[in-house]
Design a protein around this motif. Structure first.
Motif, short mmCIF file in Angstrom:
data_model
loop_
_atom_site.label_atom_id
_atom_site.label_comp_id
_atom_site.label_asym_id
_atom_site.label_seq_id
_atom_site.Cartn_x
_atom_site.Cartn_y
_atom_site.Cartn_z
N ILE A 129 37.19 47.50 43.31
CA ILE A 129 37.92 47.52 42.03
C ILE A 129 39.08 46.40 42.49
O ILE A 129 39.64 46.19 43.31
CB ILE A 129 38.66 48.72 41.81
CG1 ILE A 129 38.11 50.12 42.04
CG2 ILE A 129 39.65 48.47 40.47
CD1 ILE A 129 36.85 50.21 40.83
N PRO A 130 38.65 45.21 41.76
CA PRO A 130 39.64 44.03 42.17
C PRO A 130 41.04 44.11 41.75
O PRO A 130 41.44 44.99 40.67
CB PRO A 130 38.98 42.79 41.42
CG PRO A 130 38.33 43.62 39.88
CD PRO A 130 37.96 44.77 40.56
N ASN A 131 42.18 43.52 42.07
CA ASN A 131 43.32 43.63 41.93
C ASN A 131 43.60 42.45 40.78
O ASN A 131 45.03 42.33 40.61
CB ASN A 131 44.06 43.10 43.41
CG ASN A 131 44.04 41.67 43.58
OD1 ASN A 131 43.37 40.84 43.01
ND2 ASN A 131 44.43 41.38 45.04
N LYS A 151 44.16 47.01 52.00
CA LYS A 151 45.15 46.12 52.32
C LYS A 151 45.01 45.15 53.36
O LYS A 151 44.56 45.74 54.61
CB LYS A 151 46.41 47.19 52.77
CG LYS A 151 46.90 47.95 51.29
CD LYS A 151 47.98 48.57 51.55
CE LYS A 151 48.67 49.58 50.51
NZ LYS A 151 49.84 50.33 50.86
N ASN A 152 45.29 43.90 53.22
CA ASN A 152 45.21 42.81 54.39
C ASN A 152 43.56 43.14 54.85
O ASN A 152 43.53 42.98 56.13
CB ASN A 152 46.17 43.00 55.36
CG ASN A 152 47.53 42.85 55.11
OD1 ASN A 152 47.86 42.07 53.99
ND2 ASN A 152 48.38 43.92 55.91
N GLU A 164 42.55 54.87 54.70
CA GLU A 164 42.49 56.43 54.09
C GLU A 164 42.49 56.56 52.91
O GLU A 164 43.34 56.09 52.27
CB GLU A 164 42.94 57.38 55.26
CG GLU A 164 42.41 57.40 56.67
CD GLU A 164 40.98 57.56 56.88
OE1 GLU A 164 40.35 58.68 56.16
OE2 GLU A 164 40.31 56.81 57.56
N LYS A 165 41.75 57.91 52.26
CA LYS A 165 41.82 58.13 51.03
C LYS A 165 43.54 58.46 50.78
O LYS A 165 44.11 59.15 51.61
CB LYS A 165 41.07 59.36 50.50
CG LYS A 165 39.64 58.97 50.36
CD LYS A 165 39.01 60.11 49.79
CE LYS A 165 38.71 61.19 50.76
NZ LYS A 165 37.87 62.31 50.12
N LEU A 180 47.40 46.90 39.81
CA LEU A 180 46.68 45.96 40.19
C LEU A 180 46.50 46.01 41.72
O LEU A 180 46.86 44.96 42.62
CB LEU A 180 47.46 44.55 39.96
CG LEU A 180 47.36 44.33 38.36
CD1 LEU A 180 48.25 43.00 38.14
CD2 LEU A 180 46.16 44.23 37.71
N HIS A 181 46.08 47.08 42.33
CA HIS A 181 45.80 47.03 43.65
C HIS A 181 44.36 46.81 43.75
O HIS A 181 43.19 47.00 42.84
CB HIS A 181 46.15 48.66 44.14
CG HIS A 181 47.60 48.91 44.33
ND1 HIS A 181 48.01 50.12 44.13
CD2 HIS A 181 48.58 48.02 44.40
CE1 HIS A 181 49.14 50.23 44.29
NE2 HIS A 181 49.64 48.91 44.24
#
Length: 729
Positions: free
Chosen positions: A251-253, A288-289, A294-295, A383-384
């Motif tokens: 899923i794009p940010n 992230k980065n 994890e979920k 927007l993650h």
């Protein structure tokens, strides 16, 4: 009695003598400030009196030696709990319950050695809530339960004079406190919440260690939306499972709203099976980065729908699609438009569903269809960047049920033509399933409706599914008067409902848009709105969807617009009927709008015509000329009740364009423009106080002959009289 009268009259004269007279020329602001201060003083005094009353009732409990106070370590109810819920999400506060026709019994398990509190309200706060507070006395191990309520103007617990909760058991160990208690669904006490079919906000609170009836401020609290009167329908037979889920979709940010669709092939089954339930699989892992974590609990999955696809002789192409990753919603192949029959619909807050014991949805090529489409809606306003493998676990069995069932989608067609003005306390919209549609698609003996899932977005407050036969409204099939977008479970229709050929379905939604400054448009995004009902029924028919929306010409005329630059009303209508497809427009206009649409899509996703509303430029009438339609909507005087009432009436009771879709994506009835049906509305059957059969029992008074307690009650009366004088002066 004479003493009470004497004290009250004395208080009036004292108040009259002591209160300063308002000067003849007091400034209005000073008067308002004085009244406000006096009201605040009166409220604080009232809180002190109520707090003293609460302490008095708690002390009464400590002094009692009735049978419902005992060392309950040796006793538990032994009930079989029909339902269980983690109120805090992690298991430190667990509520179990079971109900009969007239009462409900709870077991509350909490990680605390202080008091535990449970509340019932239509809002997520204590103000006006029905509260029950329980604890185990550290000195003797005896459990206590106290019936309370929350004042309308403060977040605190005040004991009821009438105690309607019956203690069953209670004990504590080194870490936890557990209590069981019972109450009537309707206690006939105005300070108690009537537990019914609607969603309720369950409040919970934990007191500090050692808070045995002192009721200091809680150290932890929260709320959870639930419906307490739910049937238990989980099958007792062994079930098989089929996981219909995505595989590491990124899923794009840069997209706040994303629809993703994927085709799945049904399991290879030698004979017909029945789908009898489903559960969500939420598997979202933030990135992230460039590292996958994890979920977590902040999944962007907003809702999911699993559709049947009509049979196609070209199995090779469908097999290829089933092995692929899927497509972004607006870019999916045109053949996927045949995937229109919903069989499972999940939304935020739902644990999934099990169908009633007499129905099942056919599965597999031998009894159902070969291919299914999963549609997943992601609400990614933060927007993650997320790696997602969510989906639906389908439960099925070879043990066939009595009836083949199907799911029918009904309500307001999803498009930007569905408008809710801002600043409205109760604004209604409707979607119609026309009698022509049901006449053409249902069998002669009709269908039986067994359950309904009502669905809308964040500003919806009420949803109902109305049933019209001829010119008479029948009792509502289903309704929710405390809708919460974070809790969406289907509702069993008690006893089922026979729905005949030629009958009409009306899905009505009521919205509270007082927190919004601009109009809200219909669409799939969580910031837009919907008004839908998913109806489970039997026997299975060809009918898959039955919707309506305001015709384009009538819609724009309602807002005073007659003509746009570059597009006729017919062209605008064709765009909406093709879900926002911009083909076959004048070349320059198509180029400009496609360019702007592509820029919008990066943030909006599939917006069902919202982008078009921002680009349509008004030509007529002249007073709105050269404004975009969206700018015109935003500038309308929405605070004028006459305007909004007229718009609501026109769009609600005016013309509707109706759609009737069959499972093979053909029309069950022609698209029609028709007026809102004329019928005699059903008179509401409001339960009166006379129907209350449960007699509340007051605690035995320990104030009789106790001068201090009597004076306390008189002081409360005196303060109330003084407050009234202050306000009136």
């Amino acid at each position: 009695m004479y003493l009470n009268l004497f004290l009250t009259l004395s208080a009036i004269f004292v108040c009259d003598a002591k209160l300063p007279r308002l000067r003849q020329h007091t400034e209005p602001n000073e008067v308002a400030d004085t009244l406000k201060q006096n009201l605040q003083v009166a409220q604080r005094l009232q809180i002190e009196v109520k707090s003293e009353k609460t302490s008095r009732i708690v002390n009464q409990y400590r002094a009692r030696h009735r049978r419902d106070v005992f060392d309950s370590k040796s006793y538990e109810s032994g009930l079989t709990w029909a339902h269980s819920e983690r109120l805090d999400g992690i298991g430190d506060v667990v509520l179990r319950w079971v109900n009969s026709e007239s009462s409900i019994t709870f077991r509350l398990e909490a990680k605390t050695r202080g008091y535990v509190g449970l509340g019932f309200n239509s809002a997520r706060n204590m103000r006006g809530a029905d509260l029950v507070v329980a604890w185990v006395d550290d000195r003797n191990g005896n459990a206590q339960v106290l019936d309370c309520h929350g004042p309308e103007y403060d977040d605190l617990a005040v004991a009821d004079e009438v105690q309607n909760y019956e203690l069953i058991s209670g004990y504590q160990n080194e870490t936890h406190t557990t209590v069981e208690f019972r109450r009537q669904l309707d206690t006939c006490d105005k300070q108690d919440f009537v537990i019914g079919e609607d969603t309720v906000q369950l409040l919970w609170a934990l007191g500090p260690e050692g808070s045995d009836g002192e009721l200091p401020k809680h150290v932890k609290s929260g709320s959870k939306a639930l419906r307490l009167l739910q049937p238990v329908a989980k099958p007792q037979v062994p079930l098989k499972s089929w996981d219909v889920r995505l595989n590491n979709l990124t899923i794009p940010n840069n997209m706040a709203t994303l629809f993703w669709c994927k085709i799945f092939r049904a399991p290879e089954l030698s004979k017909k099976h029945h789908i009898v339930g489903y559960q969500p699989i939420i598997d979202s892992r933030p990135i992230k980065n460039k590292r996958v974590l994890e979920k977590d609990s902040s999944s962007p999955v907003h809702h999911m729908v699993l559709y049947e696809c009509a049979e196609d002789p070209d199995k090779q192409l469908w097999n290829e699609w089933s092995e692929g990753d899927g497509f972004f919603g607006p870019n999916r192949p045109s053949q996927w438009a045949t995937c229109v029959t919903p069989i499972a619909a999940w939304a935020i807050g739902s644990k999934g569903e099990y169908l009633p014991e007499n129905v099942g949805i056919p599965l597999g090529e031998k009894g159902g269809v070969s291919y299914y489409m999963l549609e997943v809606h992601y609400d990614n306003k933060a927007l993650h960047e997320v790696l997602d493998s969510s989906g639906i676990r389908v439960h099925y069995t070879p043990v066939l049920r009595a009836h083949d069932a199907a799911l029918l989608g009904a309500g307001v067609g999803v498009s930007a033509l569905h408008v809710i003005p801002p600043k409205q306390r109760e604004y209604r919209t409707v979607g119609i399933c026309s009698p022509e549609c049901t006449e053409n698609t249902l069998p002669d003996h009709g269908i039986n409706i067994v359950s309904v899932l009502l669905h809308a977005h964040g500003i919806a407050r009420k949803i109902s599914l109305k049933h019209i036969r001829g010119t008479q409204e029948l009792p509502k099939i289903s309704e929710e008067n405390s809708y919460d977008v974070h809790y969406q479970q289907s509702r069993i229709v008690p006893g089922g409902r026979r729905f005949m050929k030629g009958d009409t379905l009306i899905t009505e939604c009521t919205y509270d848009s007082t927190s919004r400054d601009k109009p809200i448009l219909g669409g799939y995004s969580a910031s837009q709105e919907m008004c839908l009902s998913f109806v489970l029924y039997y026997p299975r028919t060809q009918l898959a969807g039955c919707y309506s929306m305001t015709p384009v010409k009538e819609f724009f005329e309602t807002f005073g617009v007659k003509e746009f630059y570059g597009l006729s009303m017919m062209q605008v209508e064709n765009i909406f009927l093709s879900s926002g497809n911009l083909e076959n427009l004048p070349p320059q206009l198509e180029f400009d709008m496609q360019k702007k649409y592509s820029e919008e899509t990066a943030v909006q996703g599939d917006d069902q015509g919202v982008g078009l509303m921002k680009e349509l430029v008004i030509r007529e009438p002249s007073e709105f000329r050269n404004k975009t339609f969206m700018a015109h909507l935003n500038e309308m005087p929405w605070s004028e009740p006459l305007l909004t009432e007229q718009i609501e009436k026109t769009l609600y009771k005016g013309m509707h364009m109706t759609f009737c879709k069959k499972r093979d994506d053909t029309w069950g009835a022609p698209i029609q423009i028709q007026s809102y049906p004329t019928y005699k509305e059903l008179e509401s059957n409001v339960t009166t106080d006379n129907s209350c059969h449960y007699k509340s029992v007051r605690l035995p008074s320990v104030t009789k002959g106790n001068g201090s307690s009597t004076i306390t009650l008189n002081v409360a009366t005196i303060l109330a009289v003084c407050a009234a004088i202050l306000i009136s002066r």
